[in-house]
Design a protein around this motif. Structure first.
Motif, mmCIF file in Angstrom:
data_model
loop_
_atom_site.group_PDB
_atom_site.id
_atom_site.type_symbol
_atom_site.label_atom_id
_atom_site.label_comp_id
_atom_site.label_asym_id
_atom_site.label_seq_id
_atom_site.Cartn_x
_atom_site.Cartn_y
_atom_site.Cartn_z
ATOM 1 N N ALA A 6 11.238 2.009 -9.527
ATOM 2 C CA ALA A 6 10.588 0.702 -9.680
ATOM 3 C C ALA A 6 11.195 -0.323 -8.728
ATOM 4 C CB ALA A 6 10.702 0.222 -11.119
ATOM 5 N N PHE A 7 12.512 -0.393 -8.671
ATOM 6 C CA PHE A 7 13.154 -1.368 -7.788
ATOM 7 C C PHE A 7 12.895 -1.033 -6.327
ATOM 8 C CE2 PHE A 7 15.661 -2.189 -11.659
ATOM 9 C CZ PHE A 7 15.434 -3.554 -11.743
ATOM 10 N N ASN A 8 12.906 0.252 -5.998
ATOM 11 C CA ASN A 8 12.593 0.659 -4.620
ATOM 12 C C ASN A 8 11.165 0.283 -4.254
ATOM 13 O OD1 ASN A 8 15.151 1.690 -4.215
ATOM 14 N ND2 ASN A 8 14.555 3.802 -4.614
ATOM 15 N N ALA A 9 10.247 0.463 -5.196
ATOM 16 C CA ALA A 9 8.845 0.120 -4.945
ATOM 17 C C ALA A 9 8.699 -1.366 -4.640
ATOM 18 C CB ALA A 9 7.979 0.507 -6.141
ATOM 19 N N LEU A 10 9.436 -2.186 -5.353
ATOM 20 C CA LEU A 10 9.343 -3.635 -5.142
ATOM 21 C C LEU A 10 10.193 -4.109 -3.967
ATOM 22 C CD1 LEU A 10 9.258 -4.922 -8.810
ATOM 23 C CD2 LEU A 10 7.367 -4.763 -7.176
ATOM 24 N N GLY A 11 10.906 -3.191 -3.334
ATOM 25 C CA GLY A 11 11.702 -3.534 -2.158
ATOM 26 C C GLY A 11 10.840 -3.818 -0.939
ATOM 27 N N ASP A 12 9.589 -3.430 -0.998
ATOM 28 C CA ASP A 12 8.660 -3.655 0.111
ATOM 29 C C ASP A 12 7.889 -4.952 -0.128
ATOM 30 O OD1 ASP A 12 6.974 -2.160 2.418
ATOM 31 O OD2 ASP A 12 5.623 -3.234 1.053
ATOM 32 N N SER A 13 7.843 -5.808 0.876
ATOM 33 C CA SER A 13 7.224 -7.128 0.696
ATOM 34 C C SER A 13 5.722 -7.041 0.398
ATOM 35 C CB SER A 13 7.475 -8.013 1.914
ATOM 36 O OG SER A 13 6.896 -7.437 3.067
ATOM 37 N N THR A 14 5.028 -6.065 0.974
ATOM 38 C CA THR A 14 3.602 -5.920 0.686
ATOM 39 C C THR A 14 3.390 -5.531 -0.768
ATOM 40 O OG1 THR A 14 3.142 -5.288 2.971
ATOM 41 C CG2 THR A 14 1.486 -4.699 1.327
ATOM 42 N N ARG A 15 4.207 -4.603 -1.261
ATOM 43 C CA ARG A 15 4.075 -4.202 -2.658
ATOM 44 C C ARG A 15 4.427 -5.351 -3.594
ATOM 45 N NH1 ARG A 15 5.414 0.930 -0.439
ATOM 46 N NH2 ARG A 15 7.650 0.709 -0.732
ATOM 47 N N ARG A 16 5.430 -6.153 -3.219
ATOM 48 C CA ARG A 16 5.754 -7.329 -4.047
ATOM 49 C C ARG A 16 4.569 -8.292 -4.082
ATOM 50 N NH1 ARG A 16 10.557 -7.083 -1.428
ATOM 51 N NH2 ARG A 16 10.123 -8.912 -0.167
ATOM 52 N N SER A 17 3.909 -8.479 -2.941
ATOM 53 C CA SER A 17 2.732 -9.373 -2.901
ATOM 54 C C SER A 17 1.626 -8.849 -3.798
ATOM 55 C CB SER A 17 2.205 -9.497 -1.468
ATOM 56 O OG SER A 17 3.140 -10.152 -0.656
ATOM 57 N N ILE A 18 1.383 -7.547 -3.761
ATOM 58 C CA ILE A 18 0.372 -6.935 -4.620
ATOM 59 C C ILE A 18 0.753 -7.125 -6.084
ATOM 60 C CG2 ILE A 18 -0.611 -4.721 -5.346
ATOM 61 C CD1 ILE A 18 -0.383 -3.869 -2.335
ATOM 62 N N PHE A 19 2.006 -6.855 -6.395
ATOM 63 C CA PHE A 19 2.525 -6.994 -7.756
ATOM 64 C C PHE A 19 2.324 -8.424 -8.247
ATOM 65 C CE2 PHE A 19 6.133 -7.382 -10.768
ATOM 66 C CZ PHE A 19 5.877 -6.291 -11.581
ATOM 67 N N GLU A 20 2.630 -9.394 -7.393
ATOM 68 C CA GLU A 20 2.476 -10.800 -7.759
ATOM 69 C C GLU A 20 1.005 -11.184 -7.941
ATOM 70 O OE1 GLU A 20 4.721 -12.784 -4.707
ATOM 71 O OE2 GLU A 20 6.620 -12.003 -5.504
ATOM 72 N N LYS A 21 0.108 -10.621 -7.112
ATOM 73 C CA LYS A 21 -1.322 -10.884 -7.294
ATOM 74 C C LYS A 21 -1.790 -10.394 -8.660
ATOM 75 C CE LYS A 21 -3.697 -11.179 -2.902
ATOM 76 N NZ LYS A 21 -4.877 -10.707 -2.168
ATOM 77 N N LEU A 22 -1.284 -9.228 -9.058
ATOM 78 C CA LEU A 22 -1.704 -8.644 -10.329
ATOM 79 C C LEU A 22 -1.129 -9.390 -11.528
ATOM 80 C CD1 LEU A 22 -1.569 -4.870 -9.415
ATOM 81 C CD2 LEU A 22 -3.595 -6.279 -9.839
ATOM 82 N N GLN A 23 -0.162 -10.235 -11.286
ATOM 83 C CA GLN A 23 0.404 -11.053 -12.366
ATOM 84 C C GLN A 23 -0.671 -11.966 -12.948
ATOM 85 O OE1 GLN A 23 3.714 -13.426 -11.062
ATOM 86 N NE2 GLN A 23 3.886 -14.500 -12.985
ATOM 87 N N ARG A 24 -1.631 -12.339 -12.134
ATOM 88 C CA ARG A 24 -2.705 -13.239 -12.583
ATOM 89 C C ARG A 24 -3.787 -12.514 -13.361
ATOM 90 N NH1 ARG A 24 -3.408 -14.724 -6.861
ATOM 91 N NH2 ARG A 24 -1.240 -14.869 -6.320
ATOM 92 N N GLY A 25 -3.749 -11.168 -13.342
ATOM 93 C CA GLY A 25 -4.740 -10.402 -14.084
ATOM 94 C C GLY A 25 -5.212 -9.191 -13.306
ATOM 95 N N PRO A 26 -5.953 -8.314 -13.974
ATOM 96 C CA PRO A 26 -6.444 -7.086 -13.348
ATOM 97 C C PRO A 26 -7.363 -7.380 -12.161
ATOM 98 C CG PRO A 26 -6.762 -7.022 -15.733
ATOM 99 C CD PRO A 26 -6.347 -8.405 -15.382
ATOM 100 N N LEU A 27 -7.258 -6.534 -11.122
ATOM 101 C CA LEU A 27 -8.082 -6.702 -9.924
ATOM 102 C C LEU A 27 -8.476 -5.351 -9.349
ATOM 103 C CD1 LEU A 27 -5.961 -9.408 -8.023
ATOM 104 C CD2 LEU A 27 -8.186 -9.781 -9.100
ATOM 105 N N SER A 28 -9.585 -5.345 -8.616
ATOM 106 C CA SER A 28 -9.984 -4.154 -7.874
ATOM 107 C C SER A 28 -9.238 -4.143 -6.542
ATOM 108 C CB SER A 28 -11.493 -4.174 -7.623
ATOM 109 O OG SER A 28 -11.810 -5.233 -6.724
#
Length: 107
Positions: A6-28
């Motif tokens: 999990a921490f390795n996955a979030l080590g990538d800035s693109t994945r962190r951006s995706i993760f943060e987008k999903l914080q607002r709710g489910p998306l396609s």
């Protein structure tokens, strides 16, 4: 859950951006990719890594793949970090008590 994954996955800035987008709710994938500097196939690859790390879930609604945060994966990461916080607080308490004892014996 493997916290390292999990921490390795979030080590990538693109994945962190995706993760943060999903914080607002489910998306396609289409909506996740909007405004990102990587292609939709690249976003899908990043989502695969996040899914393998148990940070996001995938569900299919009609023809759409919908991604959302995996609450259990996030709780597992938090519990992992809380363990360090609990250890740090316990060590701080021991140190504070030692300092207090030293001060009490000097006065």
């Amino acid at each position: 859950m493997n916290s390292n994954l999990a921490f390795n996955a979030l080590g990538d800035s693109t994945r962190r951006s995706i993760f943060e987008k999903l914080q607002r709710g489910p998306l396609s994938v289409v909506h996740i990719a909007e405004g990102m500097s990587v292609s939709r196939p690249a976003v899908s690859q990043h989502l695969k890594v996040l899914r393998e790390a148990k940070l996001v879930n995938l569900r299919t609604v009609g023809n759409n793949n919908i991604y959302e945060l995996n609450r259990e994966g996030i709780i597992a990461m938090r519990n992992y970090l809380d363990k360090f916080w609990d250890d740090a607080l316990a060590n701080f308490k021991v140190l504070a008590e030692q300092i207090q004892q030293t001060n009490d014996t000097q006065h």
